[in-house]
Write a protein that holds these residues in place. Structure first.
Motif, PDB file in Angstrom:
ATOM      1  N   MET A   1       0.731  -1.435   0.234  1.00 40.65           N
ATOM      2  CA  MET A   1      -0.034   0.222   0.148  1.00 40.65           C
ATOM      3  C   MET A   1       0.833   1.418   0.140  1.00 40.65           C
ATOM      4  N   GLU A   2       2.114   1.319   0.624  1.00 43.89           N
ATOM      5  CA  GLU A   2       2.791   2.195   0.574  1.00 43.89           C
ATOM      6  C   GLU A   2       3.318   2.848  -0.476  1.00 43.89           C
ATOM      7  N   LYS A   3       3.587   1.969  -1.678  1.00 45.83           N
ATOM      8  CA  LYS A   3       3.775   1.969  -3.057  1.00 45.83           C
ATOM      9  C   LYS A   3       3.041   2.927  -3.552  1.00 45.83           C
ATOM     10  N   TYR A   4       1.634   3.157  -3.221  1.00 50.66           N
ATOM     11  CA  TYR A   4       0.754   3.883  -4.077  1.00 50.66           C
ATOM     12  C   TYR A   4       0.457   5.065  -3.306  1.00 50.66           C
ATOM     13  N   LEU A   5       0.208   5.163  -1.924  1.00 51.14           N
ATOM     14  CA  LEU A   5       0.247   6.474  -1.060  1.00 51.14           C
ATOM     15  C   LEU A   5       1.209   7.530  -0.920  1.00 51.14           C
ATOM     16  N   MET A   6       2.721   6.678  -0.761  1.00 50.86           N
ATOM     17  CA  MET A   6       3.588   7.503  -0.685  1.00 50.86           C
ATOM     18  C   MET A   6       4.444   7.805  -1.753  1.00 50.86           C
ATOM     19  N   LYS A   7       3.737   8.935  -2.689  1.00 50.14           N
ATOM     20  CA  LYS A   7       4.199   9.338  -3.786  1.00 50.14           C
ATOM     21  C   LYS A   7       5.677  10.381  -3.471  1.00 50.14           C
ATOM     22  N   SER A   8       5.634  10.969  -2.227  1.00 48.79           N
ATOM     23  CA  SER A   8       6.797  11.645  -1.949  1.00 48.79           C
ATOM     24  C   SER A   8       7.188  11.710  -0.702  1.00 48.79           C
ATOM     25  N   LYS A   9       8.519  12.252  -0.270  1.00 53.23           N
ATOM     26  CA  LYS A   9       8.639  12.128   1.150  1.00 53.23           C
ATOM     27  C   LYS A   9       7.876  13.043   2.051  1.00 53.23           C
ATOM     28  N   ALA A  10       7.494  13.929   1.377  1.00 51.83           N
ATOM     29  CA  ALA A  10       6.414  14.923   2.296  1.00 51.83           C
ATOM     30  C   ALA A  10       5.284  14.140   2.674  1.00 51.83           C
ATOM     31  N   MET A  11       4.875  13.239   1.918  1.00 50.70           N
ATOM     32  CA  MET A  11       3.685  12.488   2.405  1.00 50.70           C
ATOM     33  C   MET A  11       3.729  11.663   3.534  1.00 50.70           C
ATOM     34  N   HIS A  12       5.174  10.974   3.767  1.00 55.37           N
ATOM     35  CA  HIS A  12       5.289  10.105   4.919  1.00 55.37           C
ATOM     36  C   HIS A  12       5.131  11.073   6.112  1.00 55.37           C
ATOM     37  N   TYR A  13       5.459  12.101   6.080  1.00 54.02           N
ATOM     38  CA  TYR A  13       5.566  13.150   7.240  1.00 54.02           C
ATOM     39  C   TYR A  13       4.132  13.667   7.658  1.00 54.02           C
ATOM     40  N   VAL A  14       3.470  13.963   6.360  1.00 54.27           N
ATOM     41  CA  VAL A  14       1.991  14.319   6.603  1.00 54.27           C
ATOM     42  C   VAL A  14       1.253  12.989   7.279  1.00 54.27           C
ATOM     43  N   PHE A  15       1.514  11.877   6.676  1.00 51.58           N
ATOM     44  CA  PHE A  15       0.820  10.645   7.549  1.00 51.58           C
ATOM     45  C   PHE A  15       1.006  10.457   8.792  1.00 51.58           C
ATOM     46  N   VAL A  16       2.428  10.742   9.180  1.00 48.83           N
ATOM     47  CA  VAL A  16       2.899  10.642  10.446  1.00 48.83           C
ATOM     48  C   VAL A  16       1.958  11.544  11.371  1.00 48.83           C
ATOM     49  N   ILE A  17       1.918  12.787  11.030  1.00 44.33           N
ATOM     50  CA  ILE A  17       1.420  13.896  11.662  1.00 44.33           C
ATOM     51  C   ILE A  17       0.062  13.688  12.063  1.00 44.33           C
ATOM     52  N   ILE A  18      -0.559  13.443  10.973  1.00 44.25           N
ATOM     53  CA  ILE A  18      -2.139  13.014  11.104  1.00 44.25           C
ATOM     54  C   ILE A  18      -2.542  11.790  11.857  1.00 44.25           C
ATOM     55  N   GLY A  19      -1.467  10.715  11.669  1.00 42.60           N
ATOM     56  CA  GLY A  19      -1.715   9.574  12.622  1.00 42.60           C
ATOM     57  C   GLY A  19      -1.448   9.615  14.047  1.00 42.60           C
ATOM     58  N   THR A  20      -0.284  10.274  14.399  1.00 43.64           N
ATOM     59  CA  THR A  20      -0.084  10.764  15.778  1.00 43.64           C
ATOM     60  C   THR A  20      -1.161  11.480  16.420  1.00 43.64           C
ATOM     61  N   ILE A  21      -1.930  12.594  15.720  1.00 42.83           N
ATOM     62  CA  ILE A  21      -2.801  13.454  16.241  1.00 42.83           C
ATOM     63  C   ILE A  21      -4.009  12.575  16.444  1.00 42.83           C
ATOM     64  N   LEU A  22      -4.510  11.668  15.646  1.00 38.59           N
ATOM     65  CA  LEU A  22      -5.360  10.886  16.002  1.00 38.59           C
ATOM     66  C   LEU A  22      -5.246   9.824  17.074  1.00 38.59           C
ATOM     67  N   MET A  23      -3.913   9.349  17.289  1.00 40.81           N
ATOM     68  CA  MET A  23      -3.880   8.442  18.467  1.00 40.81           C
ATOM     69  C   MET A  23      -3.838   9.325  19.760  1.00 40.81           C
ATOM     70  N   ALA A  24      -3.230  10.626  19.406  1.00 43.90           N
ATOM     71  CA  ALA A  24      -3.719  11.489  20.850  1.00 43.90           C
ATOM     72  C   ALA A  24      -4.742  11.654  21.115  1.00 43.90           C
ATOM     73  N   VAL A  25      -5.491  11.961  20.322  1.00 43.92           N
ATOM     74  CA  VAL A  25      -7.082  12.357  20.495  1.00 43.92           C
ATOM     75  C   VAL A  25      -7.695  11.049  21.111  1.00 43.92           C
ATOM     76  N   SER A  26      -7.361   9.803  20.806  1.00 39.97           N
ATOM     77  CA  SER A  26      -7.974   8.735  21.317  1.00 39.97           C
ATOM     78  C   SER A  26      -7.566   8.263  22.577  1.00 39.97           C
ATOM     79  N   ILE A  27      -6.237   8.890  23.053  1.00 43.52           N
ATOM     80  CA  ILE A  27      -5.720   8.606  24.295  1.00 43.52           C
ATOM     81  C   ILE A  27      -6.128   9.758  25.372  1.00 43.52           C
ATOM     82  N   ASN A  28      -6.059  11.000  25.047  1.00 38.30           N
ATOM     83  CA  ASN A  28      -6.347  12.078  26.052  1.00 38.30           C
ATOM     84  C   ASN A  28      -7.739  12.121  26.145  1.00 38.30           C
ATOM     85  N   LEU A  29      -8.576  11.915  25.017  1.00 40.54           N
ATOM     86  CA  LEU A  29     -10.041  12.181  25.288  1.00 40.54           C
ATOM     87  C   LEU A  29     -10.782  10.915  25.526  1.00 40.54           C
ATOM     88  N   VAL A  30     -10.222   9.753  25.475  1.00 38.30           N
ATOM     89  CA  VAL A  30     -10.820   8.911  25.794  1.00 38.30           C
ATOM     90  C   VAL A  30     -10.365   7.552  26.719  1.00 38.30           C
TER      91      VAL A  30
END
Length: 290
Positions: free
Chosen positions: A1-30
């Motif tokens: 799946m990475e081959k199709y979604l990660m078209k640039s290095k910038a996308m790696h960091y965007v996915f990480v930022i969004i992913g960590t925010i979602l995790m933080a929301v589940s931890i701190n709010l739930v």
């Protein structure tokens, strides 16, 4: 799946930022407000915060524990997984710690533990899956799972995580009680299934094998009416001791009903085998791009 979604290095960091925010929301709010320990370093951080409440007002913040406990694991991983992973892991760890510090700890689901397990598990699973897709890790038990996966590649990372996190959940049971732990286990299972689905790919398809004496007519109908390719595989019926041609075809989930109905109309006695396909590359599905 990475081959199709990660078209640039910038996308790696965007996915990480969004992913960590979602995790933080589940931890701190739930999880943290309800005392649900779902595993991982953040799970241990919730326990540590509870146990240190009498020393420091409110206990040691989750983001502080997350950084401190991850340092030795990251150092060990550098020698096994390489410096490239170190950069991604450090970035993801810092992002998660920052998100944990910025997202307020608010109980949005007071006393509704079942809804908390479902909502928190799904939200955290999406975040964790996005981080894995970006070939990164938030460190902690995630990083430990990636280390084990290196030596045991036939076990997916999320499935390894559920075993490791089980031990962390057990520690949470001793601090917060068995009732909350049982709900936490539900959340862990949901997180694993969601992240596993994202990691392996969400574009599922159906694979069908068709055994019939009317293989020519069936193949032509599939190609013309469903506009799908068909492959003929030479086979031999062991009961009849006759040579046969078995048809092999991959279709989308919604097309499998049309295919089975089409085959039954031509040959009601046809033998059809249908199974799930995780990911399909090629014309009509996902196009492979280097």
């Amino acid at each position: 799946m990475e081959k199709y979604l990660m078209k640039s290095k910038a996308m790696h960091y965007v996915f990480v930022i969004i992913g960590t925010i979602l995790m933080a929301v589940s931890i701190n709010l739930v999880y943290e407000p309800l005392g649900m320990v779902t595993g991982g370093i953040t799970g241990l951080a919730i326990v540590i915060k509870e146990l240190t409440g009498f020393i420091i007002k409110g206990g040691i913040p989750l983001w502080v524990t997350n950084i401190i406990l991850n340092i030795p694991l990251i150092i060990c991983a550098v020698y096994i997984l390489g410096k490239k992973l170190l950069l991604h892991t450090l970035f993801a760890t810092l992002c998660l710690s920052a998100a944990l510090a910025l997202v307020p700890s608010v109980n949005i689901l007071p006393e509704d533990y079942l809804l908390a397990a479902v909502f928190g598990g799904a939200l955290g699973g999406v975040g964790l899956g996005m981080i894995f897709v970006a070939s990164a890790s938030t460190g902690g038990t995630d990083l430990l799972a990636m280390l084990i996966h290196r030596f045991k590649p036939y076990y997916s990372i999320p499935r390894i995580l559920i075993v490791i996190d089980g031990f962390v959940v057990a520690v949470g049971a001793m601090v917060f009680g068995i009732s909350k732990t049982l709900y936490a286990i539900i959340a862990v299972y949901i997180t694993t299934k969601v992240s596993d689905g994202i990691l392996e790919g969400l574009k599922f398809a159906k694979m069908a094998y068709v055994i019939s004496d009317s293989y020519d007519e069936i193949a032509k109908a599939i190609m013309e009416k469903l506009e799908r390719g068909v492959t003929g595989v030479y086979a031999k019926g062991m009961y009849s001791d006759k040579d046969k041609k078995m048809l092999f075809c991959v279709v989308s989930k919604k097309e499998i009903v049309d295919l089975t109905e089409l085959v039954s109309e031509i040959d009601p006695k046809a033998f059809i085998i249908v199974s799930d396909v995780r990911e399909v590359m090629g014309e009509g599905f996902i196009e492979y791009k280097q």
